[in-house]
Design a protein around this motif. Structure first.
Motif, mmCIF file in Angstrom:
data_model
loop_
_atom_site.group_PDB
_atom_site.id
_atom_site.type_symbol
_atom_site.label_atom_id
_atom_site.label_comp_id
_atom_site.label_asym_id
_atom_site.label_seq_id
_atom_site.Cartn_x
_atom_site.Cartn_y
_atom_site.Cartn_z
ATOM 1 N N SER A 79 0.814 -1.208 0.000
ATOM 2 C CA SER A 79 0.000 0.000 0.000
ATOM 3 C C SER A 79 0.851 1.263 0.000
ATOM 4 C CB SER A 79 -0.934 0.000 1.220
ATOM 5 O OG SER A 79 -0.181 0.084 2.424
ATOM 6 N N ASN A 80 2.156 1.125 -0.103
ATOM 7 C CA ASN A 80 3.065 2.267 -0.092
ATOM 8 C C ASN A 80 2.792 3.178 -1.296
ATOM 9 O OD1 ASN A 80 5.137 3.584 1.222
ATOM 10 N ND2 ASN A 80 6.731 2.688 -0.046
ATOM 11 N N PRO A 81 2.749 4.506 -1.126
ATOM 12 C CA PRO A 81 2.532 5.413 -2.257
ATOM 13 C C PRO A 81 3.538 5.167 -3.375
ATOM 14 C CG PRO A 81 2.342 6.607 -0.199
ATOM 15 C CD PRO A 81 2.819 5.225 0.144
ATOM 16 N N HIS A 82 3.096 5.394 -4.615
ATOM 17 C CA HIS A 82 3.881 5.005 -5.794
ATOM 18 C C HIS A 82 5.178 5.784 -5.928
ATOM 19 C CE1 HIS A 82 4.894 3.661 -9.754
ATOM 20 N NE2 HIS A 82 4.815 4.894 -10.234
ATOM 21 N N ASP A 83 5.140 7.093 -5.798
ATOM 22 C CA ASP A 83 6.342 7.900 -6.030
ATOM 23 C C ASP A 83 6.425 9.020 -5.007
ATOM 24 O OD1 ASP A 83 8.667 8.810 -7.158
ATOM 25 O OD2 ASP A 83 7.667 9.959 -8.736
ATOM 26 N N PRO A 84 6.801 8.691 -3.768
ATOM 27 C CA PRO A 84 6.854 9.720 -2.729
ATOM 28 C C PRO A 84 7.991 10.699 -2.972
ATOM 29 C CG PRO A 84 7.802 7.679 -1.923
ATOM 30 C CD PRO A 84 7.220 7.374 -3.280
ATOM 31 N N PRO A 85 7.948 11.859 -2.305
ATOM 32 C CA PRO A 85 9.079 12.787 -2.397
ATOM 33 C C PRO A 85 10.286 12.214 -1.662
ATOM 34 C CG PRO A 85 7.522 13.545 -0.750
ATOM 35 C CD PRO A 85 6.893 12.355 -1.417
ATOM 36 N N LEU A 86 11.389 12.924 -1.722
ATOM 37 C CA LEU A 86 12.560 12.569 -0.923
ATOM 38 C C LEU A 86 12.516 13.337 0.384
ATOM 39 C CD1 LEU A 86 15.347 12.759 -3.669
ATOM 40 C CD2 LEU A 86 14.119 10.718 -2.887
ATOM 41 N N PHE A 87 12.947 12.704 1.473
ATOM 42 C CA PHE A 87 13.045 13.405 2.752
ATOM 43 C C PHE A 87 14.507 13.482 3.149
ATOM 44 C CE2 PHE A 87 12.778 13.334 7.543
ATOM 45 C CZ PHE A 87 12.404 14.667 7.656
ATOM 46 N N MET A 88 14.985 14.696 3.329
ATOM 47 C CA MET A 88 16.340 14.924 3.794
ATOM 48 C C MET A 88 16.284 14.922 5.319
ATOM 49 S SD MET A 88 16.931 14.970 0.714
ATOM 50 C CE MET A 88 18.702 14.810 0.893
ATOM 51 N N ASN A 89 16.685 13.817 5.901
ATOM 52 C CA ASN A 89 16.407 13.506 7.304
ATOM 53 C C ASN A 89 17.562 13.943 8.205
ATOM 54 O OD1 ASN A 89 15.826 12.344 9.779
ATOM 55 N ND2 ASN A 89 15.275 10.354 8.947
ATOM 56 N N GLY A 90 17.435 15.158 8.735
ATOM 57 C CA GLY A 90 18.409 15.642 9.705
ATOM 58 C C GLY A 90 17.838 15.739 11.104
ATOM 59 N N VAL A 91 16.747 15.008 11.375
ATOM 60 C CA VAL A 91 16.106 15.061 12.692
ATOM 61 C C VAL A 91 17.093 14.557 13.746
ATOM 62 C CG1 VAL A 91 14.217 14.200 14.112
ATOM 63 C CG2 VAL A 91 13.807 14.779 11.702
ATOM 64 N N GLY A 92 17.361 15.388 14.732
ATOM 65 C CA GLY A 92 18.321 15.030 15.771
ATOM 66 C C GLY A 92 19.770 15.155 15.340
ATOM 67 N N GLY A 93 20.001 15.720 14.149
ATOM 68 C CA GLY A 93 21.363 15.798 13.620
ATOM 69 C C GLY A 93 21.664 14.600 12.747
ATOM 70 N N LEU A 94 22.464 14.814 11.735
ATOM 71 C CA LEU A 94 22.807 13.740 10.804
ATOM 72 C C LEU A 94 23.914 12.896 11.416
ATOM 73 C CD1 LEU A 94 21.917 12.877 7.964
ATOM 74 C CD2 LEU A 94 23.746 14.292 7.042
ATOM 75 N N GLY A 95 23.630 11.603 11.637
ATOM 76 C CA GLY A 95 24.581 10.709 12.275
ATOM 77 C C GLY A 95 25.576 10.121 11.295
ATOM 78 N N SER A 96 26.002 8.888 11.573
ATOM 79 C CA SER A 96 27.033 8.253 10.757
ATOM 80 C C SER A 96 26.485 7.930 9.366
ATOM 81 C CB SER A 96 27.510 6.965 11.437
ATOM 82 O OG SER A 96 26.450 6.032 11.543
ATOM 83 N N PRO A 97 27.366 7.885 8.374
ATOM 84 C CA PRO A 97 28.787 8.243 8.434
ATOM 85 C C PRO A 97 29.054 9.695 8.088
ATOM 86 C CG PRO A 97 28.304 7.210 6.342
ATOM 87 C CD PRO A 97 26.999 7.275 7.086
ATOM 88 N N PHE A 98 28.004 10.550 8.151
ATOM 89 C CA PHE A 98 28.126 11.935 7.700
ATOM 90 C C PHE A 98 28.578 12.882 8.811
ATOM 91 C CE2 PHE A 98 24.688 9.834 5.351
ATOM 92 C CZ PHE A 98 25.164 9.942 4.057
ATOM 93 N N TRP A 99 27.918 12.758 9.998
ATOM 94 C CA TRP A 99 28.249 13.551 11.177
ATOM 95 C C TRP A 99 28.147 15.055 10.919
ATOM 96 C CZ3 TRP A 99 27.502 10.629 14.996
ATOM 97 C CH2 TRP A 99 27.867 9.285 14.968
ATOM 98 N N GLN A 100 26.893 15.476 10.666
ATOM 99 C CA GLN A 100 26.599 16.901 10.538
ATOM 100 C C GLN A 100 25.476 17.238 11.514
ATOM 101 O OE1 GLN A 100 26.051 18.559 6.671
ATOM 102 N NE2 GLN A 100 27.687 17.373 5.744
ATOM 103 N N PRO A 101 25.806 17.858 12.646
ATOM 104 C CA PRO A 101 24.797 18.064 13.697
ATOM 105 C C PRO A 101 23.684 19.031 13.319
ATOM 106 C CG PRO A 101 26.857 19.157 14.264
ATOM 107 C CD PRO A 101 27.148 18.302 13.073
ATOM 108 N N ASP A 102 23.895 19.909 12.350
ATOM 109 C CA ASP A 102 22.897 20.939 12.030
ATOM 110 C C ASP A 102 22.312 20.771 10.636
ATOM 111 O OD1 ASP A 102 23.234 22.336 14.520
ATOM 112 O OD2 ASP A 102 25.145 23.059 13.747
#
Length: 465
Positions: free
Chosen positions: A317-340
């Motif tokens: 039942s997943n939508p066919h073509d959802p947008p992209l979500f740039m997920n920085g909730v709580g800061g970007l963790g590994s392997p990127f490590w960007q807190p903001d």
């Protein structure tokens, strides 16, 4: 945990016979401060333990031992002589002293060399330093040589067993940026960097230790093991297998595999201590995604959707073509490590599509970490646990993107079962958990294409693994 304290009683074969949970609150202030009330956390554990022991299935039965697993990077400062908290429990999600670490950025490689961690505000050292610099009660206790600074586990253990000795296990100590996992003790060099003294910190002890008696009504139950939540979850299925990636998905999502102490640490990942007997230790390589359950909560206040009902929907039942979500909730963790790193959608979609995009972002971030874990040795399969592992959509996405079968087990409390296994001495008598469902890779070309576009968008925003 972040939302509740839980107590689960297991029998000699590893089957749960009674459980209880007590909700706990948290307070957020702005984007970088997250706190919980330490006395509430302590009382919630006492209440949960009492309720579990009072359950009909537990009455009249001997209880041989107890284990405690806690949020690893949450810290508290307290009065050593009385156990009275001097600060709030400052959450692992809290980044209030990020500015200090920015000034120390030139030391990041040395800190990582010693600890196996990046120089991140999610870990304890910068928050402990902030308390000493800004909280008068902590300063007065420090001047009187009566302060204890450390992980939440240390405060809880001292309060639960009524001991004046503050101690810390290696899994929780290793998330402070002050602990050397090679020596299994505090690092004099790192203590010097943060201007902290060994006397202010808990005594380092093994995972298995005589912590003292947990008093529950008329029972005195020996507390036999203490560890971190993710370290405990690794033992929910018995001794961890190096060929299996273990993913536990709660407020944050954590992926880890057992690794020898001398195995090269993949770029951007963490070296963790799963358990130690005081002389030897079992270690892992670990990746972390801060925006898992917390990203769902972030979305919940922004949509009119019944999120819980939608999460329980089948994968088809997943939508066919959802947008992209740039997920920085709580800061970007590994392997990127960007807190903001800012969180936002790229593309349009209704509320259901936005939920699908958030779930895909969790799978995308986990799969980037899985790719790093596979650099050292091949993986054969993935085991998932934790609240969000109940989402068929997320499990299907993980299987299709990683190309590995994803096993979901019939276990609601991986952390509790894991720490109970440790407290019981990892008994061979525990029955294996049944596999509830296996998600086999099916090759979703549209999902793979969105993953590729997501990578490009992440790189365009400066997030490069």
């Amino acid at each position: 945990g972040s939302h509740s304290s839980r107590a689960v009683l297991f029998d000699a074969l590893g089957a749960p016979v009674a459980s209880a949970h007590v909700p706990v609150g948290s307070h957020r202030e702005g984007d970088d401060r997250v706190e919980q009330e330490p006395w509430e956390l302590l009382q919630s554990l006492r209440t949960a333990a009492l309720d579990a022991c009072d359950a009909e299935a537990a009455r009249g039965r001997p209880i041989r031992g107890a284990g405690l697993a806690t949020q690893r990077s949450t810290i508290v400062c307290w009065e050593r002589s009385t156990g009275r908290a001097l600060t709030e429990a400052i959450s692992w999600q809290d980044r209030r002293n990020a500015v200090l670490l920015e000034r120390m950025r030139h030391l990041a490689s040395r800190v990582r060399e010693i600890t196996g961690l990046p120089l991140s505000p999610h870990y304890g050292a910068s928050k402990l330093r902030w308390c000493l610099d800004h909280v008068s009660g902590v300063q007065h206790a420090a001047a009187a040589q009566d302060v204890a600074l450390g992980p939440l586990s240390s405060y809880l253990v001292q309060g639960l067993v009524h001991d004046r000795t503050a101690v810390v296990d290696p899994a929780n100590a290793s998330r402070t940026l002050l602990f050397d996992p090679t020596t299994l003790d505090w690092s004099p060099e790192l203590l010097g960097l943060f201007d902290l003294s060994r006397e202010q910190l808990p005594l380092c002890v093994p995972t298995w230790h005589r912590y003292g008696p947990l008093v529950v009504a008329e029972r005195r139950i020996p507390l036999e093991a203490c560890t971190g939540d993710q370290s405990a979850a690794a033992f929910a299925f018995g001794t961890p297998d190096p060929s299996i990636a273990m993913i536990n998905i709660g407020t944050g999502a954590f992926v880890q595999r057992v690794a020898p102490a001398d195995a090269p640490l993949p770029d951007g990942l963490l070296r963790s201590v799963l358990c130690s007997d005081g002389t030897t230790a079992l270690r892992s390589h670990e990746g972390t995604v801060n925006g898992a359950g917390s990203a769902i909560e972030w979305l919940r206040s922004r949509v009119g959707l019944d999120v819980d009902r939608a999460l329980a929907a089948p994968a088809q039942s997943n939508p066919h073509d959802p947008p992209l979500f740039m997920n920085g909730v709580g800061g970007l963790g590994s392997p990127f490590w960007q807190p903001d790193f800012p969180s936002e959608f790229v593309g349009d979609g209704d509320d259901a599509a936005r939920l699908a995009a958030v779930l895909e972002s969790i799978a995308f971030l986990l799969c980037v970490n899985l790719e790093s874990l596979r650099h050292s040795a091949p993986l054969q399969r993935i085991r998932v646990s934790g609240g969000l592992s109940r989402s068929d959509v997320l499990c299907r996405n993980l299987a299709d993107l990683s190309g590995l079968p994803v096993e979901r087990y019939a276990v609601a409390e991986a952390t509790a079962r894991g720490v109970a296994c440790l407290a019981a001495g990892r008994p061979a008598s525990w029955r294996p958990l049944p596999v509830e469902r296996v998600f086999t890779p099916s090759g979703d070309a549209a999902l793979a294409a969105r993953f590729s576009r997501w990578r490009e968008e992440m790189a365009r925003r400066g997030a490069v693994a």
